[in-house]
Motif scaffolding. Sequence first.
Motif, PDB file in Angstrom:
ATOM      1  N   VAL A  86       0.859  -1.191   0.000  1.00 38.03           N
ATOM      2  CA  VAL A  86       0.000   0.000   0.000  1.00 38.03           C
ATOM      3  C   VAL A  86       0.889   1.232   0.000  1.00 38.03           C
ATOM      4  CG1 VAL A  86      -1.812   1.285   1.195  1.00 38.03           C
ATOM      5  CG2 VAL A  86      -1.797  -1.221   1.306  1.00 38.03           C
ATOM      6  N   GLY A  87       0.556   2.198  -0.840  1.00 37.10           N
ATOM      7  CA  GLY A  87       1.327   3.432  -0.890  1.00 37.10           C
ATOM      8  C   GLY A  87       0.750   4.392  -1.905  1.00 37.10           C
ATOM      9  N   ALA A  88       1.519   5.461  -2.189  1.00 37.99           N
ATOM     10  CA  ALA A  88       1.055   6.470  -3.155  1.00 37.99           C
ATOM     11  C   ALA A  88       2.178   6.769  -4.148  1.00 37.99           C
ATOM     12  CB  ALA A  88       0.604   7.724  -2.406  1.00 37.99           C
ATOM     13  N   GLU A  89       2.609   8.014  -4.200  1.00 34.80           N
ATOM     14  CA  GLU A  89       3.634   8.405  -5.174  1.00 34.80           C
ATOM     15  C   GLU A  89       4.923   7.586  -5.046  1.00 34.80           C
ATOM     16  OE1 GLU A  89       0.986  12.025  -4.898  1.00 34.80           O
ATOM     17  OE2 GLU A  89       1.832  10.570  -3.476  1.00 34.80           O
ATOM     18  N   GLU A  90       5.276   7.217  -3.816  1.00 35.46           N
ATOM     19  CA  GLU A  90       6.532   6.478  -3.613  1.00 35.46           C
ATOM     20  C   GLU A  90       6.504   5.107  -4.303  1.00 35.46           C
ATOM     21  OE1 GLU A  90       3.969   5.125  -0.156  1.00 35.46           O
ATOM     22  OE2 GLU A  90       4.248   6.943  -1.350  1.00 35.46           O
ATOM     23  N   MET A  91       5.313   4.508  -4.386  1.00 34.60           N
ATOM     24  CA  MET A  91       5.177   3.225  -5.072  1.00 34.60           C
ATOM     25  C   MET A  91       5.320   3.396  -6.588  1.00 34.60           C
ATOM     26  SD  MET A  91       4.941   0.616  -3.156  1.00 34.60           S
ATOM     27  CE  MET A  91       4.519   0.028  -1.516  1.00 34.60           C
ATOM     28  N   ILE A  92       4.757   4.478  -7.091  1.00 41.43           N
ATOM     29  CA  ILE A  92       4.876   4.767  -8.532  1.00 41.43           C
ATOM     30  C   ILE A  92       6.345   4.993  -8.891  1.00 41.43           C
ATOM     31  CG2 ILE A  92       4.193   6.333 -10.396  1.00 41.43           C
ATOM     32  CD1 ILE A  92       1.919   4.587  -9.250  1.00 41.43           C
ATOM     33  N   GLN A  93       7.062   5.720  -8.034  1.00 34.46           N
ATOM     34  CA  GLN A  93       8.483   5.971  -8.260  1.00 34.46           C
ATOM     35  C   GLN A  93       9.289   4.669  -8.204  1.00 34.46           C
ATOM     36  OE1 GLN A  93       9.646   8.921  -5.388  1.00 34.46           O
ATOM     37  NE2 GLN A  93       8.441  10.555  -6.345  1.00 34.46           N
ATOM     38  N   ARG A  94       8.895   3.784  -7.296  1.00 34.47           N
ATOM     39  CA  ARG A  94       9.588   2.498  -7.177  1.00 34.47           C
ATOM     40  C   ARG A  94       9.452   1.694  -8.469  1.00 34.47           C
ATOM     41  NH1 ARG A  94       8.367  -2.145  -2.541  1.00 34.47           N
ATOM     42  NH2 ARG A  94      10.054  -3.563  -3.137  1.00 34.47           N
ATOM     43  N   ILE A  95       8.257   1.728  -9.053  1.00 32.61           N
ATOM     44  CA  ILE A  95       8.025   1.022 -10.321  1.00 32.61           C
ATOM     45  C   ILE A  95       8.853   1.662 -11.436  1.00 32.61           C
ATOM     46  CG2 ILE A  95       6.294   0.499 -12.096  1.00 32.61           C
ATOM     47  CD1 ILE A  95       4.233   0.337  -9.772  1.00 32.61           C
ATOM     48  N   GLN A  96       8.876   3.002 -11.449  1.00 34.27           N
ATOM     49  CA  GLN A  96       9.613   3.728 -12.483  1.00 34.27           C
ATOM     50  C   GLN A  96      11.126   3.506 -12.387  1.00 34.27           C
ATOM     51  OE1 GLN A  96       7.965   7.716 -11.726  1.00 34.27           O
ATOM     52  NE2 GLN A  96       7.385   7.825 -13.881  1.00 34.27           N
ATOM     53  N   LYS A  97      11.663   3.701 -11.195  1.00 37.23           N
ATOM     54  CA  LYS A  97      13.110   3.678 -11.012  1.00 37.23           C
ATOM     55  C   LYS A  97      13.703   2.272 -10.900  1.00 37.23           C
ATOM     56  CE  LYS A  97      13.355   8.241  -8.783  1.00 37.23           C
ATOM     57  NZ  LYS A  97      13.750   8.975  -7.553  1.00 37.23           N
ATOM     58  N   ASP A  98      12.983   1.396 -10.203  1.00 37.82           N
ATOM     59  CA  ASP A  98      13.526   0.063  -9.928  1.00 37.82           C
ATOM     60  C   ASP A  98      12.951  -1.036 -10.809  1.00 37.82           C
ATOM     61  OD1 ASP A  98      14.888   1.343  -7.891  1.00 37.82           O
ATOM     62  OD2 ASP A  98      13.410   0.803  -6.360  1.00 37.82           O
ATOM     63  N   ASN A  99      12.010  -0.649 -11.702  1.00 39.21           N
ATOM     64  CA  ASN A  99      11.343  -1.642 -12.554  1.00 39.21           C
ATOM     65  C   ASN A  99      10.733  -2.751 -11.695  1.00 39.21           C
ATOM     66  OD1 ASN A  99      10.546  -2.515 -15.145  1.00 39.21           O
ATOM     67  ND2 ASN A  99      12.211  -3.990 -15.228  1.00 39.21           N
ATOM     68  N   TRP A 100      10.069  -2.316 -10.622  1.00 41.55           N
ATOM     69  CA  TRP A 100       9.513  -3.231  -9.627  1.00 41.55           C
ATOM     70  C   TRP A 100       8.095  -3.660 -10.019  1.00 41.55           C
ATOM     71  CZ3 TRP A 100       5.389  -2.283  -6.054  1.00 41.55           C
ATOM     72  CH2 TRP A 100       5.209  -3.303  -5.092  1.00 41.55           C
ATOM     73  N   PHE A 101       7.905  -4.952 -10.183  1.00 39.12           N
ATOM     74  CA  PHE A 101       6.587  -5.473 -10.539  1.00 39.12           C
ATOM     75  C   PHE A 101       6.262  -6.737  -9.745  1.00 39.12           C
ATOM     76  CE2 PHE A 101       7.678  -2.963 -14.300  1.00 39.12           C
ATOM     77  CZ  PHE A 101       6.494  -2.236 -14.471  1.00 39.12           C
ATOM     78  N   ASP A 102       6.548  -6.698  -8.452  1.00 42.77           N
ATOM     79  CA  ASP A 102       6.297  -7.875  -7.611  1.00 42.77           C
ATOM     80  C   ASP A 102       4.845  -7.898  -7.106  1.00 42.77           C
ATOM     81  OD1 ASP A 102       6.812 -10.216  -6.252  1.00 42.77           O
ATOM     82  OD2 ASP A 102       7.518  -9.190  -4.447  1.00 42.77           O
ATOM     83  N   PHE A 103       3.912  -7.710  -8.018  1.00 45.25           N
ATOM     84  CA  PHE A 103       2.492  -7.751  -7.677  1.00 45.25           C
ATOM     85  C   PHE A 103       1.707  -8.220  -8.898  1.00 45.25           C
ATOM     86  CE2 PHE A 103       3.625  -3.542  -9.153  1.00 45.25           C
ATOM     87  CZ  PHE A 103       2.619  -3.208 -10.056  1.00 45.25           C
ATOM     88  N   ASP A 104       0.505  -8.750  -8.659  1.00 45.13           N
ATOM     89  CA  ASP A 104      -0.324  -9.292  -9.735  1.00 45.13           C
ATOM     90  C   ASP A 104      -1.463  -8.353 -10.130  1.00 45.13           C
ATOM     91  OD1 ASP A 104       0.932 -12.006  -9.821  1.00 45.13           O
ATOM     92  OD2 ASP A 104       0.187 -12.074  -7.766  1.00 45.13           O
ATOM     93  N   VAL A 105      -1.914  -7.540  -9.178  1.00 39.31           N
ATOM     94  CA  VAL A 105      -3.052  -6.644  -9.419  1.00 39.31           C
ATOM     95  C   VAL A 105      -2.776  -5.296  -8.771  1.00 39.31           C
ATOM     96  CG1 VAL A 105      -5.531  -6.275  -9.057  1.00 39.31           C
ATOM     97  CG2 VAL A 105      -4.673  -8.597  -9.428  1.00 39.31           C
ATOM     98  N   MET A 106      -3.092  -4.220  -9.492  1.00 36.26           N
ATOM     99  CA  MET A 106      -3.015  -2.880  -8.912  1.00 36.26           C
ATOM    100  C   MET A 106      -4.423  -2.322  -8.770  1.00 36.26           C
ATOM    101  SD  MET A 106      -1.315   0.723 -10.261  1.00 36.26           S
ATOM    102  CE  MET A 106       0.409   0.275 -10.099  1.00 36.26           C
TER     103      MET A 106
END
Length: 229
Positions: free
Chosen positions: A94-114
């Motif tokens: 659970v999060g907000a902008e910091e989660m979006i940044q994590r996806i952008q910067k770290d190419n993080w996709f350790d989830f199945d549904v957003m």
Amino acid sequence: MKLAKKYAESVASYDRTKSFEITEAVKTVINTAKAKFDETIELHVRLGVDPRQADQQVRGVLVLPNGTGKQKKVLVIAKGDKADAATAAGADFVGAEEMIQRIQKDNWFDFDVMITTPDMMGVVGRIGRVLGPKGLMPNPKSGTVTMDVAKAVQEVKAGKVEYRLDKTAIIHCPIGKKSFGAEKIAENFNALMDAIVKAKPATAKGQYIKSVTLASTMGPGVKVNFNKG
């Protein structure tokens, strides 16, 4: 070679030209699932619609009676009490902008549904180009853009699936695991097929359900005799 041998044995164990009644079809697909892991049973439905036409799209969501057998990881983009509600409902992240940044910067996709709230769609939209191709972009039609994030999380955890037409007019959707047994898989099959029949576009002409096939992850397809629609 072992896998090929098992596949050949599966193919030889039943008549591939025959369409089976659902009970027999499910038993057959379970018997042909010979891999060492718990294979997923998938439903493939060819429809008599034109996927190029906007008014002939077939899409929807439902919670399968017996779930899918897979525990999905859920990411919720929300703030304040909605974020708290998502956490309480069992969201994995659970999060907000910091989660979006994590996806952008770290190419993080350790989830199945957003899942996200409508007010956060502007933030989520910044990474729409990477979410879209992966099938992770939240959408109101699939129930993943909502103010009731707690309910959305609970439904995903309970086994909610999204079915949608592909470019070749076929719907592909998991309906359980081999370990479920024939009765539970048949219940999931009937629930999903009822939903697909009810979702028939008003502009669809001729035969709606062209063909129905069941298959396990590593097994051959088993034709199902389905006469509705």
